[in-house]
Design a protein around this motif. Sequence first.
Motif, PDB file in Angstrom:
ATOM      1  N   ALA A 116      12.901  -0.543 -14.327  1.00 30.67           N
ATOM      2  CA  ALA A 116      13.521  -1.675 -13.625  1.00 30.67           C
ATOM      3  C   ALA A 116      12.672  -2.151 -12.438  1.00 30.67           C
ATOM      4  CB  ALA A 116      14.922  -1.276 -13.153  1.00 30.67           C
ATOM      5  N   LEU A 117      11.418  -1.680 -12.372  1.00 30.05           N
ATOM      6  CA  LEU A 117      10.594  -2.011 -11.198  1.00 30.05           C
ATOM      7  C   LEU A 117       9.499  -3.025 -11.527  1.00 30.05           C
ATOM      8  CD1 LEU A 117      10.030   1.533  -9.611  1.00 30.05           C
ATOM      9  CD2 LEU A 117      11.941  -0.051  -9.296  1.00 30.05           C
ATOM     10  N   ASP A 118       9.072  -3.777 -10.520  1.00 33.79           N
ATOM     11  CA  ASP A 118       7.922  -4.671 -10.711  1.00 33.79           C
ATOM     12  C   ASP A 118       6.632  -3.844 -10.645  1.00 33.79           C
ATOM     13  OD1 ASP A 118       7.224  -4.214  -8.031  1.00 33.79           O
ATOM     14  OD2 ASP A 118       8.273  -5.995  -7.336  1.00 33.79           O
ATOM     15  N   ASP A 119       5.500  -4.498 -10.921  1.00 28.94           N
ATOM     16  CA  ASP A 119       4.229  -3.767 -11.021  1.00 28.94           C
ATOM     17  C   ASP A 119       3.857  -3.036  -9.738  1.00 28.94           C
ATOM     18  OD1 ASP A 119       3.995  -4.573 -13.569  1.00 28.94           O
ATOM     19  OD2 ASP A 119       2.340  -5.984 -13.258  1.00 28.94           O
ATOM     20  N   VAL A 120       4.060  -3.693  -8.603  1.00 28.63           N
ATOM     21  CA  VAL A 120       3.665  -3.085  -7.328  1.00 28.63           C
ATOM     22  C   VAL A 120       4.483  -1.822  -7.075  1.00 28.63           C
ATOM     23  CG1 VAL A 120       3.639  -3.407  -4.810  1.00 28.63           C
ATOM     24  CG2 VAL A 120       2.893  -5.266  -6.334  1.00 28.63           C
ATOM     25  N   ASN A 121       5.799  -1.922  -7.267  1.00 26.73           N
ATOM     26  CA  ASN A 121       6.660  -0.764  -7.038  1.00 26.73           C
ATOM     27  C   ASN A 121       6.453   0.312  -8.096  1.00 26.73           C
ATOM     28  OD1 ASN A 121       8.507  -1.011  -4.636  1.00 26.73           O
ATOM     29  ND2 ASN A 121       8.714  -3.047  -5.543  1.00 26.73           N
ATOM     30  N   SER A 122       6.168  -0.083  -9.325  1.00 27.11           N
ATOM     31  CA  SER A 122       5.865   0.900 -10.375  1.00 27.11           C
ATOM     32  C   SER A 122       4.616   1.693  -9.984  1.00 27.11           C
ATOM     33  CB  SER A 122       5.576   0.210 -11.708  1.00 27.11           C
ATOM     34  OG  SER A 122       6.733  -0.350 -12.228  1.00 27.11           O
ATOM     35  N   HIS A 123       3.594   0.966  -9.563  1.00 23.70           N
ATOM     36  CA  HIS A 123       2.327   1.598  -9.188  1.00 23.70           C
ATOM     37  C   HIS A 123       2.542   2.606  -8.064  1.00 23.70           C
ATOM     38  CE1 HIS A 123      -1.714   2.089  -7.593  1.00 23.70           C
ATOM     39  NE2 HIS A 123      -2.153   1.679  -8.763  1.00 23.70           N
ATOM     40  N   LEU A 124       3.318   2.195  -7.079  1.00 20.24           N
ATOM     41  CA  LEU A 124       3.603   3.058  -5.930  1.00 20.24           C
ATOM     42  C   LEU A 124       4.307   4.334  -6.384  1.00 20.24           C
ATOM     43  CD1 LEU A 124       3.378   3.070  -2.876  1.00 20.24           C
ATOM     44  CD2 LEU A 124       5.465   1.694  -2.751  1.00 20.24           C
ATOM     45  N   LEU A 125       5.342   4.175  -7.183  1.00 19.36           N
ATOM     46  CA  LEU A 125       6.118   5.337  -7.614  1.00 19.36           C
ATOM     47  C   LEU A 125       5.296   6.258  -8.525  1.00 19.36           C
ATOM     48  CD1 LEU A 125       8.966   6.650  -7.524  1.00 19.36           C
ATOM     49  CD2 LEU A 125       9.345   5.586  -9.749  1.00 19.36           C
ATOM     50  N   LEU A 126       4.546   5.654  -9.445  1.00 16.36           N
ATOM     51  CA  LEU A 126       3.750   6.463 -10.377  1.00 16.36           C
ATOM     52  C   LEU A 126       2.660   7.232  -9.639  1.00 16.36           C
ATOM     53  CD1 LEU A 126       3.658   3.763 -13.163  1.00 16.36           C
ATOM     54  CD2 LEU A 126       4.650   6.059 -13.425  1.00 16.36           C
ATOM     55  N   SER A 127       2.098   6.612  -8.597  1.00 14.86           N
ATOM     56  CA  SER A 127       1.092   7.317  -7.783  1.00 14.86           C
ATOM     57  C   SER A 127       1.724   8.524  -7.100  1.00 14.86           C
ATOM     58  CB  SER A 127       0.512   6.394  -6.708  1.00 14.86           C
ATOM     59  OG  SER A 127      -0.010   5.249  -7.302  1.00 14.86           O
ATOM     60  N   LEU A 128       2.959   8.353  -6.628  1.00 13.29           N
ATOM     61  CA  LEU A 128       3.648   9.469  -5.967  1.00 13.29           C
ATOM     62  C   LEU A 128       3.951  10.586  -6.975  1.00 13.29           C
ATOM     63  CD1 LEU A 128       6.107   7.414  -3.700  1.00 13.29           C
ATOM     64  CD2 LEU A 128       4.256   8.901  -2.888  1.00 13.29           C
ATOM     65  N   LEU A 129       4.352  10.206  -8.184  1.00 13.07           N
ATOM     66  CA  LEU A 129       4.612  11.226  -9.221  1.00 13.07           C
ATOM     67  C   LEU A 129       3.324  11.976  -9.565  1.00 13.07           C
ATOM     68  CD1 LEU A 129       7.086   9.243 -11.533  1.00 13.07           C
ATOM     69  CD2 LEU A 129       7.610  11.364 -10.309  1.00 13.07           C
ATOM     70  N   ALA A 130       2.226  11.232  -9.687  1.00 13.13           N
ATOM     71  CA  ALA A 130       0.932  11.860  -9.988  1.00 13.13           C
ATOM     72  C   ALA A 130       0.530  12.803  -8.856  1.00 13.13           C
ATOM     73  CB  ALA A 130      -0.128  10.788 -10.210  1.00 13.13           C
ATOM     74  N   ASP A 131       0.811  12.401  -7.634  1.00 14.78           N
ATOM     75  CA  ASP A 131       0.512  13.209  -6.460  1.00 14.78           C
ATOM     76  C   ASP A 131       1.294  14.535  -6.497  1.00 14.78           C
ATOM     77  OD1 ASP A 131      -0.618  13.568  -3.861  1.00 14.78           O
ATOM     78  OD2 ASP A 131       1.317  13.029  -2.986  1.00 14.78           O
ATOM     79  N   GLN A 132       2.536  14.459  -6.946  1.00 15.00           N
ATOM     80  CA  GLN A 132       3.352  15.676  -7.045  1.00 15.00           C
ATOM     81  C   GLN A 132       2.784  16.633  -8.089  1.00 15.00           C
ATOM     82  OE1 GLN A 132       5.903  16.797  -5.111  1.00 15.00           O
ATOM     83  NE2 GLN A 132       5.127  15.094  -3.895  1.00 15.00           N
ATOM     84  N   ALA A 133       2.337  16.074  -9.201  1.00 16.58           N
ATOM     85  CA  ALA A 133       1.722  16.934 -10.222  1.00 16.58           C
ATOM     86  C   ALA A 133       0.448  17.564  -9.659  1.00 16.58           C
ATOM     87  CB  ALA A 133       1.431  16.128 -11.479  1.00 16.58           C
ATOM     88  N   ALA A 134      -0.332  16.764  -8.947  1.00 17.66           N
ATOM     89  CA  ALA A 134      -1.585  17.285  -8.376  1.00 17.66           C
ATOM     90  C   ALA A 134      -1.307  18.407  -7.382  1.00 17.66           C
ATOM     91  CB  ALA A 134      -2.355  16.144  -7.704  1.00 17.66           C
ATOM     92  N   SER A 135      -0.124  18.397  -6.780  1.00 19.12           N
ATOM     93  CA  SER A 135       0.193  19.449  -5.807  1.00 19.12           C
ATOM     94  C   SER A 135       0.837  20.656  -6.500  1.00 19.12           C
ATOM     95  CB  SER A 135       1.098  18.902  -4.704  1.00 19.12           C
ATOM     96  OG  SER A 135       2.408  18.786  -5.186  1.00 19.12           O
TER      97      SER A 135
END
Length: 232
Positions: free
Chosen positions: A182-201
Amino acid sequence: MSALPFADTPYLVARRVSRVVCVGGRQMVVLQPTSLSVKRGEFVAVTGPSGSGKSTLLNLLSGLDRPTSGRVLVNGKDLWAANDSSLAQLRNAEFGFMFQIPHVLRSRSVRDNLSLPIRYARLAAVDAAMKRVDELLDYVGLTSFADRSPATLSGGELQRVAFARALVLDPAIIFADEPTAALDDVNSHLLLSLLADQAASGKVVLMATHDPFARAFAQREVRMHKVTDALA
Ligand code: ADP
Ligand code: MG
């Protein structure tokens, strides 16, 4: 290839989990036997068309629904061998959840929404947990929204509230079911980056998505196929 910084043993294992439901007196296969194995630090996308069983699989792996057959092992423990209270305890302690529509309490402030899991968990170290709430608000860029009502936030901001709340009790795994649908591209990008960051940690991130943009953030995918012959 350099060695993974995290334990090499799988954190989440599914062994031929399936789900059959009864619809109008007929047995219907909604998930064919599916196996997977995910280690800490992995970001895995569960992909496939709508109706292919992505949500069903996530629900079975996260203890929301019981498989008809097969086993789910979390950190070596059989999820469904546990009694109801130890299953609830495991889910509270180790699992964080996000859904397509963020479920937040609109009558409480953003900060109170993040504090709710701490109250439900009856933690001993409440002060440390509350400090974590403020750190997480900062992490998702919502510090200035802390005292606002969720009713005044955009969809992207609300999804980041849900994401931060999923992290409050420091889970080992985050289950995210179409979190960007339900998110636009900018918000999707932001959230997906945070999810990727969690995996990296070091966390496991398991995300159901039908969106190639979201899939691109994951390290690998588990591809689901539509069940054509639905009769068991
Ligand atoms: P996806 O998340 O990939 O869109 P789902 O896991 O939600 O797919 O559903 C897979 C299929 O199983 C769909 O056709 C859905 O309608 C059906 N289904 C899932 N759970 C049930 C249920 N409890 N009763 C009847 N049909 C179900
Ligand atoms: Mg779904």
